[in-house]
Design an enzyme around this catalytic site. Structure first.
Site, PDB file in Angstrom:
ATOM      1  N   ARG A  68       0.857  -1.180   0.000  1.00 39.20           N
ATOM      2  CA  ARG A  68       0.000   0.000   0.000  1.00 39.20           C
ATOM      3  C   ARG A  68       0.899   1.238   0.000  1.00 39.20           C
ATOM      4  O   ARG A  68       1.472   1.613   1.026  1.00 39.20           O
ATOM      5  CB  ARG A  68      -0.883  -0.020   1.252  1.00 39.20           C
ATOM      6  CG  ARG A  68      -2.005   1.002   1.246  1.00 39.20           C
ATOM      7  CD  ARG A  68      -2.601   1.125   2.636  1.00 39.20           C
ATOM      8  NE  ARG A  68      -1.722   1.910   3.501  1.00 39.20           N
ATOM      9  CZ  ARG A  68      -1.534   1.676   4.796  1.00 39.20           C
ATOM     10  NH1 ARG A  68      -2.122   0.663   5.388  1.00 39.20           N
ATOM     11  NH2 ARG A  68      -0.741   2.459   5.509  1.00 39.20           N
ATOM     12  N   HIS A 104      -3.689   4.286   4.641  1.00 42.90           N
ATOM     13  CA  HIS A 104      -4.799   3.323   4.718  1.00 42.90           C
ATOM     14  C   HIS A 104      -6.081   3.974   4.204  1.00 42.90           C
ATOM     15  O   HIS A 104      -6.794   3.415   3.371  1.00 42.90           O
ATOM     16  CB  HIS A 104      -4.977   2.868   6.162  1.00 42.90           C
ATOM     17  CG  HIS A 104      -6.184   2.022   6.390  1.00 42.90           C
ATOM     18  ND1 HIS A 104      -6.302   0.749   5.893  1.00 42.90           N
ATOM     19  CD2 HIS A 104      -7.350   2.288   7.037  1.00 42.90           C
ATOM     20  CE1 HIS A 104      -7.473   0.247   6.237  1.00 42.90           C
ATOM     21  NE2 HIS A 104      -8.136   1.163   6.917  1.00 42.90           N
ATOM     22  N   TYR A 110       4.304   5.475  11.263  1.00 39.15           N
ATOM     23  CA  TYR A 110       4.593   4.090  11.635  1.00 39.15           C
ATOM     24  C   TYR A 110       5.426   3.308  10.618  1.00 39.15           C
ATOM     25  O   TYR A 110       5.746   2.149  10.858  1.00 39.15           O
ATOM     26  CB  TYR A 110       3.288   3.319  11.909  1.00 39.15           C
ATOM     27  CG  TYR A 110       2.267   3.364  10.787  1.00 39.15           C
ATOM     28  CD1 TYR A 110       2.367   2.531   9.676  1.00 39.15           C
ATOM     29  CD2 TYR A 110       1.178   4.235  10.856  1.00 39.15           C
ATOM     30  CE1 TYR A 110       1.434   2.562   8.661  1.00 39.15           C
ATOM     31  CE2 TYR A 110       0.233   4.277   9.844  1.00 39.15           C
ATOM     32  CZ  TYR A 110       0.356   3.437   8.746  1.00 39.15           C
ATOM     33  OH  TYR A 110      -0.577   3.471   7.738  1.00 39.15           O
TER      34      TYR A 110
END
Length: 401
Positions: A294, A298, A307
């Site tokens: 990805r 998100h 992160y």
């Protein structure tokens, strides 16, 4: 006679020692698992990141399923990915401008979606999550219809029976159960069509998915579970979600699993065709793990810089599915600059149309939320409708004072 227990004679370790040993063991297992996921098992791959055609033992079973693909077909796959990415980028921009409430980008996952989507027959049925914009494109759903739900004007702007493409599912993993039940019905009807359910690596930890695996295996349902493993369940990396490669989970349920290079559109097409053929022949379910990444957030409410490392993203940018196919086409003389220039113009036109359609979407009828809840009406819904109407009318009364 008194018998002393062996437990009493053994020296006891403190709970802290136990915890430390357990933590060390967990770290060692996680590290070994992460290494396994990084270096193996082998992916089914037909095009390398450099755009070279691959022929080896790992793909020998699947290569025949794309033996009919022509240069024109490759250009079509490239067009699909480019236009899907442009639509996706436009939707992200519209959300940033306040035109959409939220958007889930597919950036980086175009090959997994276009490859699997183009493997489907018209009579197959698709159960998506909320990120399958490329599959929707392959099923003939107008991309602007995908945006109504994210703008808050409808629950999905298309008829699922027209394109055999179900409405987007927000509840994580539940669509795998819907797909399994539908596939069980297809089998009982004696049809030779197949069903495909899309979900992510995070959803694979949901109980619904495990139940779907169980029922599909027991009833030999003609369903393909297509998992796009994009490495992150929001902010949780795969090594914190599982200790074995995801596709191997299928073994415990009694059906095969395959890991495919999710950035290789040709391999995704081949493996999905293979799995759908198994389903149509009555050989039951298959789990396909499309190993991809990805590239974006998100959703537009997420910030992946919190992160994950920039180095990780940069490494996956080198595996870009669109660049991979473009390199292959150029190297083989399958496309020229005129083709790419024409596609750029088409891309710009699509972006302009998406912007115009979204901004022209009318607000929904406020009372429409009470319609079609029950086929024959319901007293409680009628009561709630009247209460809500009175509530809205109270604002008009206030304004009139």
């Amino acid at each position: 006679m008194t018998v002393e227990s062996t437990a009493a004679r053994k020296p006891r370790r403190s709970s802290g020692t136990k915890r430390a040993a357990g933590a060390a063991s967990a770290r060692k297992t996680a590290a070994a698992t992460a290494q396994t996921q990084d270096t193996g098992p082998q992916l089914v791959q037909l095009l390398t990141p450099e755009g070279d055609r691959v022929e080896n033992a790992e793909n020998a079973e699947f290569a025949p399923f794309v033996a009919d693909i022509t240069t024109e077909d490759l250009r079509g796959l490239y067009r699909d990915m480019v236009l899907t990415r442009r639509f996706d980028g436009e939707a992200t921009a519209l959300q940033r401008q306040g035109e959409l409430g939220l958007w889930a980008s597919l950036l980086g996952q175009e090959a997994a979606q276009i490859g699997s989507g183009r493997a489907l027959r018209d009579d197959d049925y698709v159960f998506p999550t909320y990120r399958e914009h490329g599959v929707a494109w392959c099923r003939g759903v107008d991309p602007t219809n995908l945006l109504g739900m994210f703008r808050g004007v409808n629950h999905g702007g298309w008829d699922p029976t027209t394109n055999n493409f179900h409405l987007y599912t927000i509840v994580i993993g539940s669509q795998t159960l819907h797909a399994t039940g539908y596939a069980m019905g297809v089998a009982k009807d004696g049809a030779d069509s197949a069903v495909i359910a899309y979900f992510g690596d995070g959803a694979s930890s949901q109980g619904d998915v495990a139940e779907a695996f169980t029922f599909s295996a027991v009833y030999n349902s003609p369903v393909v579970f297509f998992c796009q493993n994009n490495q992150w369940a929001i902010s949780e990396p795969t090594e914190r979600q599982m200790r074995v490669p995801l596709y191997q989970r299928a073994q415990g349920f009694g059906f095969p699993g395959v890991r495919v290079d999710g950035n290789d559109v040709l391999a995704c097409l081949a493996v999905t065709r293979w799995a759908l053929d198994r389903a149509r022949r009555g050989e039951g379910p298959t789990l396909v793990e499309a190993f991809t990444y990805r590239m974006g957030a998100h959703t537009t409410s997420d910030d992946p810089t919190k992160y994950r490392r920039d180095e990780e993203t940069a490494a996956w940018e080198a595996k870009d599915p669109i660049l991979r196919l473009k390199t292959h086409l150029l190297a083989g003389g399958g496309a020229d600059e005129a083709f790419f220039a024409g596609l750029e113009e088409e891309s710009e036109a699509l972006g302009k149309r998406v912007r115009e359609v979204v901004r022209a979407m009318p607000d929904p009828d406020t009372m429409a939320i009470f319609e079609n809840v029950y086929a024959d009406g319901h007293a409680l819904v009628d009561e709630e409708r009247a209460q809500f109407a009175a509530y809205l009318a109270s604002f008009e009364s206030e304004e009139g004072r």
